[in-house]
Design a protein around this motif. Structure first.
Motif, PDB file in Angstrom:
ATOM      1  N   GLY A  26       2.563   7.205   8.790  1.00 39.01           N
ATOM      2  CA  GLY A  26       3.450   6.408   9.636  1.00 39.01           C
ATOM      3  C   GLY A  26       4.294   5.724   9.077  1.00 39.01           C
ATOM      4  O   GLY A  26       4.485   5.521   7.718  1.00 39.01           O
ATOM      5  N   ASN A  27       5.207   4.863   9.887  1.00 31.01           N
ATOM      6  CA  ASN A  27       6.045   4.084   9.195  1.00 31.01           C
ATOM      7  C   ASN A  27       5.604   2.526   9.346  1.00 31.01           C
ATOM      8  O   ASN A  27       5.375   1.877  10.324  1.00 31.01           O
ATOM      9  CB  ASN A  27       7.206   3.856  10.188  1.00 31.01           C
ATOM     10  CG  ASN A  27       8.074   5.274  10.187  1.00 31.01           C
ATOM     11  OD1 ASN A  27       8.213   5.771   8.990  1.00 31.01           O
ATOM     12  ND2 ASN A  27       8.629   5.830  11.067  1.00 31.01           N
ATOM     13  N   LEU A  28       4.901   2.226   8.282  1.00 32.36           N
ATOM     14  CA  LEU A  28       4.194   0.886   8.119  1.00 32.36           C
ATOM     15  C   LEU A  28       5.147  -0.411   8.151  1.00 32.36           C
ATOM     16  O   LEU A  28       5.880  -0.308   7.406  1.00 32.36           O
ATOM     17  CB  LEU A  28       3.211   0.988   6.984  1.00 32.36           C
ATOM     18  CG  LEU A  28       2.274   2.314   6.919  1.00 32.36           C
ATOM     19  CD1 LEU A  28       1.289   2.222   5.864  1.00 32.36           C
ATOM     20  CD2 LEU A  28       1.659   2.449   8.249  1.00 32.36           C
ATOM     21  N   LYS A  29       4.514  -1.261   8.656  1.00 33.96           N
ATOM     22  CA  LYS A  29       5.406  -2.773   8.726  1.00 33.96           C
ATOM     23  C   LYS A  29       5.088  -3.273   7.497  1.00 33.96           C
ATOM     24  O   LYS A  29       4.046  -3.400   6.815  1.00 33.96           O
ATOM     25  CB  LYS A  29       4.823  -3.515   9.921  1.00 33.96           C
ATOM     26  CG  LYS A  29       5.140  -2.930  11.379  1.00 33.96           C
ATOM     27  CD  LYS A  29       4.820  -3.947  12.381  1.00 33.96           C
ATOM     28  CE  LYS A  29       5.205  -3.477  13.823  1.00 33.96           C
ATOM     29  NZ  LYS A  29       4.668  -4.191  14.661  1.00 33.96           N
ATOM     30  N   PRO A  30       6.295  -4.303   7.066  1.00 35.15           N
ATOM     31  CA  PRO A  30       6.099  -4.846   5.676  1.00 35.15           C
ATOM     32  C   PRO A  30       4.924  -5.764   5.375  1.00 35.15           C
ATOM     33  O   PRO A  30       4.217  -5.704   4.554  1.00 35.15           O
ATOM     34  CB  PRO A  30       7.256  -5.747   5.640  1.00 35.15           C
ATOM     35  CG  PRO A  30       8.343  -4.882   6.391  1.00 35.15           C
ATOM     36  CD  PRO A  30       7.500  -4.278   7.527  1.00 35.15           C
ATOM     37  N   GLU A  31       4.170  -6.417   6.594  1.00 38.79           N
ATOM     38  CA  GLU A  31       3.010  -7.147   6.645  1.00 38.79           C
ATOM     39  C   GLU A  31       2.005  -6.470   6.392  1.00 38.79           C
ATOM     40  O   GLU A  31       0.988  -6.949   5.513  1.00 38.79           O
ATOM     41  CB  GLU A  31       3.100  -7.988   7.873  1.00 38.79           C
ATOM     42  CG  GLU A  31       4.150  -8.765   8.420  1.00 38.79           C
ATOM     43  CD  GLU A  31       5.261  -7.895   8.928  1.00 38.79           C
ATOM     44  OE1 GLU A  31       4.847  -7.497  10.149  1.00 38.79           O
ATOM     45  OE2 GLU A  31       6.417  -7.608   8.740  1.00 38.79           O
ATOM     46  N   TYR A  32       1.700  -5.248   6.747  1.00 39.28           N
ATOM     47  CA  TYR A  32       0.710  -4.407   6.742  1.00 39.28           C
ATOM     48  C   TYR A  32       0.650  -3.848   5.281  1.00 39.28           C
ATOM     49  O   TYR A  32      -0.381  -3.845   4.600  1.00 39.28           O
ATOM     50  CB  TYR A  32       0.735  -3.356   7.627  1.00 39.28           C
ATOM     51  CG  TYR A  32      -0.563  -2.207   7.533  1.00 39.28           C
ATOM     52  CD1 TYR A  32      -1.611  -2.686   8.268  1.00 39.28           C
ATOM     53  CD2 TYR A  32      -0.395  -1.213   6.966  1.00 39.28           C
ATOM     54  CE1 TYR A  32      -2.830  -1.854   7.870  1.00 39.28           C
ATOM     55  CE2 TYR A  32      -1.298  -0.300   6.699  1.00 39.28           C
ATOM     56  CZ  TYR A  32      -2.751  -0.500   7.403  1.00 39.28           C
ATOM     57  OH  TYR A  32      -3.700   0.401   7.135  1.00 39.28           O
ATOM     58  N   LEU A  33       1.805  -3.500   4.802  1.00 41.06           N
ATOM     59  CA  LEU A  33       1.789  -3.081   3.525  1.00 41.06           C
ATOM     60  C   LEU A  33       1.531  -4.034   2.434  1.00 41.06           C
ATOM     61  O   LEU A  33       0.714  -3.807   1.735  1.00 41.06           O
ATOM     62  CB  LEU A  33       3.367  -2.671   3.134  1.00 41.06           C
ATOM     63  CG  LEU A  33       4.076  -1.316   3.813  1.00 41.06           C
ATOM     64  CD1 LEU A  33       5.382  -1.209   3.595  1.00 41.06           C
ATOM     65  CD2 LEU A  33       3.482  -0.214   3.456  1.00 41.06           C
ATOM     66  N   GLU A  34       1.700  -5.152   2.552  1.00 41.80           N
ATOM     67  CA  GLU A  34       1.557  -6.475   1.754  1.00 41.80           C
ATOM     68  C   GLU A  34      -0.009  -6.654   1.687  1.00 41.80           C
ATOM     69  O   GLU A  34      -0.839  -6.820   0.845  1.00 41.80           O
ATOM     70  CB  GLU A  34       2.270  -7.546   1.975  1.00 41.80           C
ATOM     71  CG  GLU A  34       2.006  -9.036   1.080  1.00 41.80           C
ATOM     72  CD  GLU A  34       2.925  -9.981   1.693  1.00 41.80           C
ATOM     73  OE1 GLU A  34       2.676 -10.876   0.834  1.00 41.80           O
ATOM     74  OE2 GLU A  34       3.700  -9.911   2.426  1.00 41.80           O
ATOM     75  N   LYS A  35      -0.429  -6.699   3.032  1.00 41.25           N
ATOM     76  CA  LYS A  35      -1.941  -6.670   3.347  1.00 41.25           C
ATOM     77  C   LYS A  35      -2.858  -5.912   2.560  1.00 41.25           C
ATOM     78  O   LYS A  35      -3.933  -6.197   1.857  1.00 41.25           O
ATOM     79  CB  LYS A  35      -2.325  -7.001   4.690  1.00 41.25           C
ATOM     80  CG  LYS A  35      -3.682  -7.167   5.213  1.00 41.25           C
ATOM     81  CD  LYS A  35      -4.102  -6.871   6.679  1.00 41.25           C
ATOM     82  CE  LYS A  35      -5.341  -7.061   6.903  1.00 41.25           C
ATOM     83  NZ  LYS A  35      -5.571  -7.220   8.574  1.00 41.25           N
ATOM     84  N   ARG A  36      -2.433  -4.582   2.613  1.00 39.37           N
ATOM     85  CA  ARG A  36      -3.236  -3.623   2.075  1.00 39.37           C
ATOM     86  C   ARG A  36      -2.880  -3.212   0.422  1.00 39.37           C
ATOM     87  O   ARG A  36      -3.677  -2.548  -0.167  1.00 39.37           O
ATOM     88  CB  ARG A  36      -2.971  -2.134   2.919  1.00 39.37           C
ATOM     89  CG  ARG A  36      -3.765  -2.200   4.135  1.00 39.37           C
ATOM     90  CD  ARG A  36      -5.024  -2.489   4.325  1.00 39.37           C
ATOM     91  NE  ARG A  36      -5.870  -1.324   3.568  1.00 39.37           N
ATOM     92  CZ  ARG A  36      -6.221  -0.037   3.943  1.00 39.37           C
ATOM     93  NH1 ARG A  36      -5.992   0.225   5.250  1.00 39.37           N
ATOM     94  NH2 ARG A  36      -6.761   0.830   3.261  1.00 39.37           N
ATOM     95  N   GLY A  37      -1.863  -4.098  -0.002  1.00 38.67           N
ATOM     96  CA  GLY A  37      -1.587  -3.654  -1.378  1.00 38.67           C
ATOM     97  C   GLY A  37      -0.723  -2.500  -1.550  1.00 38.67           C
ATOM     98  O   GLY A  37      -0.943  -1.818  -2.463  1.00 38.67           O
ATOM     99  N   PHE A  38       0.100  -1.882  -0.206  1.00 43.95           N
ATOM    100  CA  PHE A  38       0.567  -0.569  -0.469  1.00 43.95           C
ATOM    101  C   PHE A  38       2.091  -1.031  -0.708  1.00 43.95           C
ATOM    102  O   PHE A  38       2.651  -2.099  -0.628  1.00 43.95           O
ATOM    103  CB  PHE A  38       0.342   0.213   0.825  1.00 43.95           C
ATOM    104  CG  PHE A  38      -0.662   0.759   1.206  1.00 43.95           C
ATOM    105  CD1 PHE A  38      -1.772   0.851   0.268  1.00 43.95           C
ATOM    106  CD2 PHE A  38      -1.435   0.753   2.724  1.00 43.95           C
ATOM    107  CE1 PHE A  38      -3.173   1.440   0.575  1.00 43.95           C
ATOM    108  CE2 PHE A  38      -2.578   1.238   2.972  1.00 43.95           C
ATOM    109  CZ  PHE A  38      -3.379   1.691   1.868  1.00 43.95           C
ATOM    110  N   VAL A  39       2.701   0.041  -0.868  1.00 42.88           N
ATOM    111  CA  VAL A  39       4.171   0.216  -1.246  1.00 42.88           C
ATOM    112  C   VAL A  39       4.735   1.244   0.115  1.00 42.88           C
ATOM    113  O   VAL A  39       4.075   2.110   0.361  1.00 42.88           O
ATOM    114  CB  VAL A  39       4.684   0.215  -2.589  1.00 42.88           C
ATOM    115  CG1 VAL A  39       4.353  -0.936  -3.235  1.00 42.88           C
ATOM    116  CG2 VAL A  39       4.513   1.661  -3.131  1.00 42.88           C
TER     117      VAL A  39
END
Length: 476
Positions: free
Chosen positions: A374-387
């Protein structure tokens, strides 16, 4: 999506076609101009062919050097490999059209020519001639590009063979372009070569050849998978995996099961994904059927219908309330450990109890152009520790698929898959118990993995230290 790095062309000469294309004006490709650009002198083609036949490369295979001094090297030398088994009935016809456009010597049938022989002897022949002072051979070898007409498996085969040039320090490595003839064509989609070759392919082929020799270069991570299992079990390996014999298991980190005293190991390289579970079981069933009854799998549409049938028949949608452990989640047999970027420590991550297939994905595309991460939102990426996922970032995206209904919603992009982790290295520990086999696949090549009730089987995935080169087809 793709970090393309432009590579200067082999010549400062610019055709009228180039000038108009740079201005955004699209016109037809002139056959004679294309042929002039790509055609390798016949004496070099003959020498390469002889080197592959004899499996050796010597200066004597080409005509004397004074002949070479009169030659003008091609601007954009190109060799095309065709998998005539791909693309239904169009493979052999496409091969003939390509030979008509750029010459028979530069269009190689993969059923007759092993790409490994081309790399080890054909390219070596050019290198030997170049070292002897043959400037035409030197420039041809330096600027050579490869085109592959086939599916993702065929493209991966060529990328793997060309990767040996890096290992042997025989650079430059020719970049690859793609004519998509497979079922999923996810590599082709990811680099702008399309989901399938168009019905009007007789006209499109010249344009594809032109893009192959003028497009910019993209970088792609590749990943080595090594499987270590207890010795004594029989294995039928797909063509993209090679037997290693005995090997040592990395016992760093938290290992739960017993490590076998003697191991049987095999390894391979993948470019798109590796998966374990129900999706690989469906692929395994499809491949067996195609081998037994090839007349049923005669094109992408027929292939997808067969896939759909296996998905339903093997219980991904409807799981009976019985004790068969093969219809339960992977948490019963699987432990996952990962190394994060810039870390040398293994970290165990939980396997969601409902997940029945786990995929480690390198590209954005999976399962015929779907985007399960998926195209993940920046807030979700930051929450999960993803890039943000990229094809050249040194990371794999690990996600899970539940039952078939969940997978179906993921594939039509109504929801995202079950996000598990991003990793720079992965280790699967698979325990047997009631399970007799697990199903795995890399880039669409499945196999049945025997499991032991006493010892664990280990699957380790690490990034290859050099990247593959693919031509960007997404140009005007």
């Amino acid at each position: 999506m793709i970090g393309a790095t432009g590579v200067p062309g082999p010549s400062s000469r610019t055709s009228l076609f180039d000038s108009l294309s740079q201005c955004g004006i699209s016109i037809g490709v002139n056959k004679e101009d294309l042929r002039r650009r790509v055609m390798i002198p016949n004496r070099l083609c003959t020498a390469m062919r002889e080197a592959m036949r004899l499996k050796e490369a010597t200066v004597d295979m080409a005509e004397p050097s004074y002949v070479a001094e009169e030659e003008e090297p091609p601007e954009n030398p190109l060799v095309v490999f065709v998998n005539c088994k791909s693309g239904g009935r169009h493979g052999p016809i496409l091969k003939g059209r390509l030979q008509e456009l750029i010459g028979e010597s530069q269009v190689l049938d993969l059923s007759l020519v092993n790409p490994s022989d081309f790399v080890q002897y054909g390219l070596a022949c050019l290198e030997v001639l170049a070292q002897s002072g043959d400037s035409c051979a030197r420039i041809t070898r330096k600027n050579l590009r490869i085109m592959v007409a086939g599916g993702d498996g065929t493209v991966g085969w060529l990328l793997g063979c060309l990767g040996e040039l890096k290992v042997q320090k025989r650079e430059p490595v020719p970049p690859i372009s793609i004519i998509p003839l497979g079922t999923g064509n996810d590599l082709s989609r990811s680099f702008g070569w399309g989901s399938s070759f168009p019905f009007a392919w007789r006209h499109a082929i010249k344009r594809s050849l032109y893009k192959a020799v003028t497009g910019s270069i993209c970088h792609l991570d590749s990943w080595k998978v090594t499987v270590a299992m207890p010795a004594g079990e029989e294995m039928n390996l797909p063509h993209n995996l090679l037997e290693l014999g005995e090997c040592t298991i990395d016992q760093e980190g938290d290992i739960e099961g017993e490590v076998p005293e003697k191991t049987f190991c095999f390894e391979g390289v993948f470019y798109n994904y590796i998966s374990i579970g129900m999706d690989a079981q469906v692929a395994y069933g499809f491949h067996n059927l195609r081998d037994e009854k090839p007349y049923l799998a005669h094109g992408p549409i027929a292939n997808k219908l067969i896939y759909a049938g296996y998905t339903c028949s093997q219980g991904w949608f409807f799981t009976p309330c019985i004790s068969d452990p093969s219809l339960r989640g992977l948490t019963n047999i699987l432990r996952i450990s990962i190394k994060k970027i810039n870390s040398n420590e293994w970290e165990q991550i939980p396997v969601p109890p409902s997940v029945r297939a786990i995929v480690a994905l390198n590209l954005h595309n999976y399962g015929s152009g779907r985007h399960p991460w998926g195209n993940l939102k920046p807030e979700y990426l930051e929450k999960r520790g993803f890039v943000e996922a990229q094809v050249d970032d040194g990371l794999l995206e690990i996600f899970g698929l539940k039952q078939g209904w969940h997978a179906s919603l993921v594939m039509v992009e109504l929801i995202s898959a079950k996000h598990i982790a991003q990793a720079a290295a992965i280790r699967f520990e698979i325990r047997g118990g009631q399970w007799k086999d697990a199903y795995m696949q890399t880039d669409g090549e499945p196999w049945k993995q025997p499991l032991s009730s006493e010892y664990s089987t280990f699957v380790e995935i690490k990034r290859v230290p050099f990247q593959s080169l693919i031509v960007n087809g997404d140009v005007n």
